[in-house]
Design an enzyme around this catalytic site. Structure first.
Site, PDB file in Angstrom:
ATOM      1  CD  GLU A  62      88.779  66.975  22.108  1.00 57.21           C
ATOM      2  OE1 GLU A  62      88.417  67.963  21.470  1.00 57.21           O
ATOM      3  OE2 GLU A  62      88.562  65.882  21.789  1.00 57.21           O
ATOM      4  CD  GLU A  68      84.543  64.251  23.210  1.00 57.18           C
ATOM      5  OE1 GLU A  68      84.494  64.416  22.031  1.00 57.18           O
ATOM      6  OE2 GLU A  68      84.455  65.413  23.883  1.00 57.18           O
TER       7      GLU A  68
HETATM    8  C1  NOJ Z   1      85.803  66.415  20.810  1.00 53.23           C
HETATM    9  C2  NOJ Z   1      84.885  67.706  21.277  1.00 53.23           C
HETATM   10  O1  NOJ Z   1      85.383  67.813  22.559  1.00 53.23           O
HETATM   11  C3  NOJ Z   1      83.577  67.812  20.970  1.00 53.23           C
HETATM   12  O2  NOJ Z   1      83.170  69.216  21.544  1.00 53.23           O
HETATM   13  C4  NOJ Z   1      83.461  67.708  19.368  1.00 53.23           C
HETATM   14  O3  NOJ Z   1      82.281  68.013  18.969  1.00 53.23           O
HETATM   15  C5  NOJ Z   1      83.690  66.192  19.179  1.00 53.23           C
HETATM   16  N1  NOJ Z   1      85.226  66.056  19.407  1.00 53.23           N
HETATM   17  C6  NOJ Z   1      83.566  65.744  17.672  1.00 53.23           C
HETATM   18  O4  NOJ Z   1      84.380  66.460  16.826  1.00 53.23           O
END
Ligand code: NOJ
Length: 471
Positions: free
Chosen positions: A161, A375
Site C-alpha cells: 500500500e 485484502e
Molecule cells: C490495509 C493494510 O494493509 C493493513 O495493514 C490494515 O490493517 C488494513 N488495511 C485494515 O485497515
C-alpha cells in the site's frame, strides 16, 4: 492443460500479528519505536499482539481447516537485517523457514510482502521513506530474501500500500514519522517506486520461477455527477490515489501530466533522477495486488488548504470514532459524500461496487495483468458470547457483497487469480489498536493464552470456498 487453481485465502502483516518484537536478534523498527514513544497517546503496542511468532502452527492449521489454499503475510525487515551493518540475522530467516514448512505441509501457497509499513529504525532515523539511500538498502534486504527463500515463495510483493502508507506518514500524520509535509509526501512516494523497481531488478537477477508484484491500496476515484468539472476532479483523484503507483509499477514510467501537476503545486522535483527512472522503466511487476476497501468519492476543488483524515485518524487521542475519511488537495479535488451510501463505524463508505469498477478500469488501462485481491475485509467492534463466539453477520454481508462483484468482474474477463480476506485472525490494527477487529478468527486478548475462536465468518468463508473452488 489443467486449469490453474484460484487462490482463496486470508492475510496478515508482520508488525500486526507477530509480537516477539525484541527477541532472537530482531532489530527495532519504526513501529516499535513509535509505540514506545510519547507520540503513542494510547500506549497500545504490537509488542505481543496475537503472538503469531509462537502460535503460527495453530494459525496455519486453522487456515487449512478453513479450506484456505493461500496465505498472505509479510516479512519483518528488521528480523532479517536488524542493523545498519547489513549483517543478516539467521534466526530471522529460520523463523520464516518454519512458517513456510508449515504452509507446505498443508499445500498453502505463500504470498509474501517484503515491507508492510515497518521500516527498520536505522532507516527511520535517516529520514525513512524520504531517505535517498533507502532504495539501495531495500534492494539489499530484498536480495537476501530472494536468495534465501527462492522459489519456496511463488508470489513476492515488494511494498504494501504505497498510497495509504505515504498519506498516513506525511499527510494525515498518524503513522511514524507523524508529519504533515507535502514535499516529503512526494519524496516518499517517489522513493517507494524506486524501491519497488530496484527490488524487482534484484529479483530478476535470481532467475526464479516465482512472480513479483506490488500491493496497491486505493480503488478508483468516482464522482456523483458527470459534468466536465466532476470528470476533471475524478482525473485528479486518480492521479493522486492511483496513477503514481500503477503507472510506474505496471508501465515503467509516470505520465508527464502527473509530473507537471505536481510541479505546479509547488513541489521541488529535484529528487527525481534519470538513473532511477531508467531502473523503473526496466523493472515492472508481474502481477498487481489490489486491496478492496472503498472508493475515493470526489468533487471539484473549491477552497481550503490541503489536508487529509483517514478512518483511524481520531483514535490516537483516545477517541473511539474517527472523523469521516476524506481529503482536500488544493487545486486538484476534494472528497465528496453520498448520503445514500452507508458508512462503517469508522466513517468509511460500504460500497462493494467500487471493486467491480476498479477491476474493469484496471483491465481497460493496463490490459490483462494478473490481479490478486490481496485484502478485503470489514473492521468492527465484534461482540462475543460467553464462549467467545462472534456472530459477525455484518462482516459476512460485507465480504459476500464484495465477492459477488469480484467474481462478476472475473466472469467479464478481468484476470483475477486470487482473493484474501483481511485478516486471518484478529490483530493489531495500527492506530486503532485492538478494538477494531477484522479477523475470521477471534483472538481472546484477555485469557492469557491468546485463545483462537473461529467466528461465524470463518465457517461461512470455508463453505464459500468449497462452493467456488473452480471459479
Ligand atoms: C490495509 C493494510 O494493509 C493493513 O495493514 C490494515 O490493517 C488494513 N488495511 C485494515 O485497515
Amino acid at each position: 492443460m489443467t486449469k490453474e487453481k484460484f487462490l482463496w485465502g486470508s492475510a496478515t502483516a508482520a508488525y500486526q500479528c507477530e509480537g516477539a518484537w525484541d527477541i532472537n536478534g530482531k532489530g527495532i523498527n519504526i513501529w516499535d519505536e513509535f509505540c514506545h514513544s510519547d507520540k503513542n497517546k494510547t500506549g497500545i503496542t504490537g509488542d505481543v499482539s496475537c503472538d503469531f511468532y509462537h502460535h503460527f502452527k495453530e494459525d496455519i492449521k486453522m487456515m487449512a481447516e478453513g479450506g484456505q489454499n493461500t496465505y498472505r503475510f509479510s516479512i519483518s525487515w528488521s528480523r532479517i537485517v536488524p542493523k545498519e551493518d547489513r549483517i543478516v540475522n539467521e534466526a530471522g530467516l529460520k523463523f520464516y523457514d518454519e512458517v513456510l514448512n508449515e504452509l507446505e505441509k498443508y499445500n498453502i501457497v505463500p504470498n509474501v510482502t517484503l515491507v508492510h509499513y515497518d521500516l527498520p529504525d536505522y532507516i527511520g532515523h535517516k529520514g525513512g521513506w524520504c531517505y535517498e539511500g533507502i532504495s539501495d538498502e531495500f534492494a539489499y534486504y530484498a536480495s537476501v530474501v530472494f536468495k534465501h527463500f527462492k522459489n519456496r515463495i511463488p508470489l513476492y510483493v515488494t511494498i504494501n500500500e504505497p498510497t495509504h502508507n505515504a498519506f498516513c506518514n506525511y499527510m494525515v500524520g498518524n503513522y511514524p514519522p507523524n508529519e504533515f509535509n507535502m514535499q516529503h509526501l512526494c519524496e516518499c512516494a517517489y522513493n517507494m517506486m524506486v524501491c519497488n523497481a530496484k527490488a524487482i531488478r534484484e529479483f530478476r537477477k535470481c532467475n526464479l520461477t516465482s512472480q513479483i508484484g506490488i500491493v496497491h491500496a486505493s480503488c478508483l476515484a468516482e464522482a456523483r455527477f458527470d459534468t466536465p468539472e466532476y470528470k476533471e476532479a475524478v482525473k485528479y483523484g486518480n492521479m493522486f490515489n492511483n496513477d503514481w503507483v500503477l503507472d510506474p509499477a505496471i508501465k515503467g514510467f509516470y505520465e508527464k501530466e502527473l509530473i507537471e501537476k505536481v510541479r505546479k503545486s509547488g513541489i521541488d522535483l529535484s529528487f527525481m533522477k534519470q538513473e532511477d527512472l531508467a531502473v523503473m522503466k526496466e523493472n515492472t511487476i508481474d502481477f498487481l495486488g489490489q486491496n478492496a476497501y472503498s472508493r475515493l468519492l470526489v468533487k471539484p476543488y473549491e477552497k481550503g488548504e490541503t489536508c487529509a483524515t483517514v478512518n483511524n485518524a481520531g483514535n490516537n487521542d483516545g477517541t473511539e470514532r474517527a472523523a469521516k475519511e476524506g481529503k482536500t488537495v488544493k487545486g486538484w479535488f476534494e472528497s465528496d459524500t453520498d448520503p445514500n451510501i452507508p458508512l462503517n463505524p469508522w466513517g468509511r463508505e460500504i460500497y462493494p461496487k467500487c471493486i467491480y469498477n476498479t477491476l474493469l478500469n484496471r483491465k481497460e488501462k493496463y490490459g490483462d495483468i494478473p490481479i490478486y485481491i490481496t485484502e478485503n475485509g470489514h473492521g468492527a467492534y465484534d461482540i462475543a458470547d460467553d464462549q467467545g463466539y462472534v456472530e459477525d453477520d455484518d462482516r459476512i454481508n460485507f465480504i459476500n457483497n464484495f465477492l459477488a462483484y469480484i467474481l462478476k468482474a472475473k466472469e467479464e474477463g478481468v484476470n483475477v487469480k486470487g482473493y484474501y480476506v483481511w485478516s486471518t485472525m484478529d490483530l493489531y490494527s495500527w492506530i486503532n489498536g485492538y478494538k477494531k477487529r477484522y479477523g475470521l478468527v477471534r483472538v481472546d486478548y484477555e485469557d492469557g493464552n491468546l485463545k483462537r475462536i473461529p467466528k461465524k465468518s470463518y465457517y461461512w468463508y470455508k463453505k464459500f470456498i468449497e462452493e467456488h473452488k473452480d471459479v
